[in-house]
Design a protein around this motif. Structure first.
Motif, PDB file in Angstrom:
ATOM      1  N   MET A   1       0.842  -1.189   0.000  1.00  0.00           N
ATOM      2  CA  MET A   1       0.000   0.000   0.000  1.00  0.00           C
ATOM      3  C   MET A   1       0.888   1.253   0.000  1.00  0.00           C
ATOM      4  SD  MET A   1      -3.143   1.045   0.026  1.00  0.00           S
ATOM      5  CE  MET A   1      -4.084   2.510   0.362  1.00  0.00           C
ATOM      6  N   PRO A   2       0.725   2.168  -0.953  1.00  0.00           N
ATOM      7  CA  PRO A   2       1.569   3.365  -0.990  1.00  0.00           C
ATOM      8  C   PRO A   2       1.245   4.306   0.153  1.00  0.00           C
ATOM      9  CG  PRO A   2      -0.163   3.519  -2.618  1.00  0.00           C
ATOM     10  CD  PRO A   2      -0.252   2.139  -2.050  1.00  0.00           C
ATOM     11  N   THR A   3       2.229   5.112   0.542  1.00  0.00           N
ATOM     12  CA  THR A   3       2.018   6.096   1.586  1.00  0.00           C
ATOM     13  C   THR A   3       1.464   7.387   0.995  1.00  0.00           C
ATOM     14  OG1 THR A   3       4.233   7.008   1.355  1.00  0.00           O
ATOM     15  CG2 THR A   3       3.967   5.123   2.850  1.00  0.00           C
ATOM     16  N   HIS A   4       0.989   8.252   1.890  1.00  0.00           N
ATOM     17  CA  HIS A   4       0.445   9.537   1.463  1.00  0.00           C
ATOM     18  C   HIS A   4       1.512  10.345   0.710  1.00  0.00           C
ATOM     19  CE1 HIS A   4      -1.012  13.677   1.750  1.00  0.00           C
ATOM     20  NE2 HIS A   4      -2.224  13.181   1.987  1.00  0.00           N
ATOM     21  N   ALA A   5       2.755  10.314   1.217  1.00  0.00           N
ATOM     22  CA  ALA A   5       3.828  11.087   0.587  1.00  0.00           C
ATOM     23  C   ALA A   5       4.176  10.543  -0.797  1.00  0.00           C
ATOM     24  CB  ALA A   5       5.067  11.079   1.488  1.00  0.00           C
ATOM     25  N   GLU A   6       4.167   9.201  -0.943  1.00  0.00           N
ATOM     26  CA  GLU A   6       4.499   8.607  -2.236  1.00  0.00           C
ATOM     27  C   GLU A   6       3.470   8.982  -3.293  1.00  0.00           C
ATOM     28  OE1 GLU A   6       6.809   4.560  -0.666  1.00  0.00           O
ATOM     29  OE2 GLU A   6       4.662   4.514  -1.130  1.00  0.00           O
ATOM     30  N   VAL A   7       2.178   8.923  -2.914  1.00  0.00           N
ATOM     31  CA  VAL A   7       1.132   9.276  -3.878  1.00  0.00           C
ATOM     32  C   VAL A   7       1.221  10.758  -4.235  1.00  0.00           C
ATOM     33  CG1 VAL A   7      -1.353   9.363  -4.283  1.00  0.00           C
ATOM     34  CG2 VAL A   7      -0.378   7.452  -3.015  1.00  0.00           C
TER      35      VAL A   7
ATOM     36  N   ASP B   1       4.029  11.319  -6.753  1.00  0.00           N
ATOM     37  CA  ASP B   1       3.619  10.945  -8.108  1.00  0.00           C
ATOM     38  C   ASP B   1       2.685  11.993  -8.697  1.00  0.00           C
ATOM     39  OD1 ASP B   1       5.109   8.662  -8.182  1.00  0.00           O
ATOM     40  OD2 ASP B   1       3.483   7.337  -7.514  1.00  0.00           O
ATOM     41  N   LEU B   2       1.737  12.479  -7.880  1.00  0.00           N
ATOM     42  CA  LEU B   2       0.806  13.499  -8.360  1.00  0.00           C
ATOM     43  C   LEU B   2       1.546  14.780  -8.727  1.00  0.00           C
ATOM     44  CD1 LEU B   2      -2.038  14.534  -8.867  1.00  0.00           C
ATOM     45  CD2 LEU B   2      -2.242  15.054  -6.430  1.00  0.00           C
TER      46      LEU B   2
ATOM     47  N   VAL C   1      -4.922  13.924 -15.563  1.00  0.00           N
ATOM     48  CA  VAL C   1      -4.150  13.758 -14.332  1.00  0.00           C
ATOM     49  C   VAL C   1      -4.662  12.569 -13.523  1.00  0.00           C
ATOM     50  CG1 VAL C   1      -3.620  14.822 -12.102  1.00  0.00           C
ATOM     51  CG2 VAL C   1      -3.463  16.186 -14.189  1.00  0.00           C
ATOM     52  N   ALA C   2      -5.995  12.469 -13.356  1.00  0.00           N
ATOM     53  CA  ALA C   2      -6.561  11.374 -12.568  1.00  0.00           C
ATOM     54  C   ALA C   2      -6.301  10.020 -13.211  1.00  0.00           C
ATOM     55  CB  ALA C   2      -8.065  11.593 -12.394  1.00  0.00           C
ATOM     56  N   ASP C   3      -6.383   9.960 -14.521  1.00  0.00           N
ATOM     57  CA  ASP C   3      -6.170   8.687 -15.206  1.00  0.00           C
ATOM     58  C   ASP C   3      -4.715   8.218 -15.057  1.00  0.00           C
ATOM     59  OD1 ASP C   3      -7.397   6.663 -17.089  1.00  0.00           O
ATOM     60  OD2 ASP C   3      -5.664   7.293 -18.258  1.00  0.00           O
ATOM     61  N   GLU C   4      -3.758   9.156 -15.206  1.00  0.00           N
ATOM     62  CA  GLU C   4      -2.350   8.784 -15.080  1.00  0.00           C
ATOM     63  C   GLU C   4      -2.002   8.409 -13.631  1.00  0.00           C
ATOM     64  OE1 GLU C   4       1.637   8.020 -15.882  1.00  0.00           O
ATOM     65  OE2 GLU C   4      -0.172   8.088 -17.126  1.00  0.00           O
ATOM     66  N   LEU C   5      -2.568   9.139 -12.657  1.00  0.00           N
ATOM     67  CA  LEU C   5      -2.313   8.807 -11.247  1.00  0.00           C
ATOM     68  C   LEU C   5      -2.872   7.428 -10.918  1.00  0.00           C
ATOM     69  CD1 LEU C   5      -1.189   9.793  -8.524  1.00  0.00           C
ATOM     70  CD2 LEU C   5      -3.458  10.756  -8.035  1.00  0.00           C
TER      71      LEU C   5
END
Length: 271
Positions: free
Chosen positions: A1-7, A10-11, A45-49
């Motif tokens: 599960m990714p962390t808040h910082a990792e997501v 990426d964003l 943006v949402a699709d790539e994330l």
């Protein structure tokens, strides 16, 4: 599960690439609209994330993304299902064509009518042929006897002179095959902001299934990865579609990262 910082990292990468915002401005409370994300860019943006984290964000969720934190939590709170790919970002597998039943019925009916006229024409041809043969027999035209043609007298033939033997011809040397260079074309060199345009071409030396990365740069700067890829088909051909709401002149190319081979570039004026 990714962390808040990792997501969020990426964003941030995606927002910088799509709308060219300042990386320092991408904080949790920042509004996406203030960063330059319009409705078209929001889908991109949402699709790539979602693609990077193997999550599918449905339209209802995407339409309610207001801040950076909203987008991060949409990934973290997702149930984990990959889901279907959005049609707007399925760049490598076009949607199957829709079958028009009414058109199919019309085509079938026209085929039956055409078949009927073909059969009718064949019957009429046979009838006319038999009628013509009967008419010829009744008039006696076919029974006219012509006098025999006299056989020509034979002339003495001259002795054949020996033909010269052909000179041996030199076979041309086979030229060495040169490797074909990859090609790159854009569908249009000037588009409106948010207007989709096509990138296509060929990597003749590649097999099907190879991943190609779309790259972009401005003002002869460094090349950066654009958040869109393409997949080669048979013969190395590829095609994909991109769009961006950022205005100005941007230069695009395709890169095969495994062989470090890139195509020539083309410039596109946005706006």
């Amino acid at each position: 599960m990714p962390t808040h910082a990792e997501v969020r990292d990426d964003l941030t990468d995606i927002l910088v690439a799509v709308v060219a915002c300042d990386r320092a401005d991408v904080v949790d409370e920042a509004r996406l609209e203030a960063l330059g994300v319009d409705s078209l860019a929001l889908v991109e943006v949402a699709d790539e994330l979602g693609r990077r984290h193997d999550r599918y964000l449905v339209d209802d969720v995407v339409n309610h993304l207001v801040t950076v934190d909203d987008a991060v939590r949409a990934i973290l709170e997702h149930d984990g299902s990959a889901g279907p790919r959005r049609v707007a970002t399925s760049l490598h597998h076009p949607a199957p064509p829709v079958v028009d039943d009414e058109k199919s019925h019309r085509t079938s009916a026209m085929s039956k009518i055409a078949g009927f006229f073909i059969v009718l024409g064949a019957i009429i041809g046979v009838v006319l042929g038999l009628g013509g043969a009967a008419l010829v027999a009744a008039t006696g035209i076919g029974g006219v006897e012509l006098p025999p043609i006299a056989a020509p007298s034979s002339e003495p033939t001259a002795s054949a002179s020996p033909s010269p033997s052909p000179e041996p011809t030199e076979e041309p040397e086979e030229e060495e095959e040169e490797d074909e260079e990859p090609t790159f074309e854009v569908g249009s060199n000037q588009v409106a902001p948010g207007q989709r345009f096509t990138l296509s071409g060929s990597f003749p030396e590649l097999d099907d299934g190879e991943v190609l990365q779309v790259q972009v740069r401005e003002d002869d700067g460094d090349w950066e990865d654009f958040p869109v890829t393409a997949i080669t088909s048979s013969g190395g051909d590829y095609q994909t579609h991109v769009y961006t709401s950022r205005t100005g002149e941007r230069e695009f190319r395709m890169l095969h990262r495994s062989s470090d081979t890139a195509t020539d570039s083309e410039k596109v004026q946005i706006g």
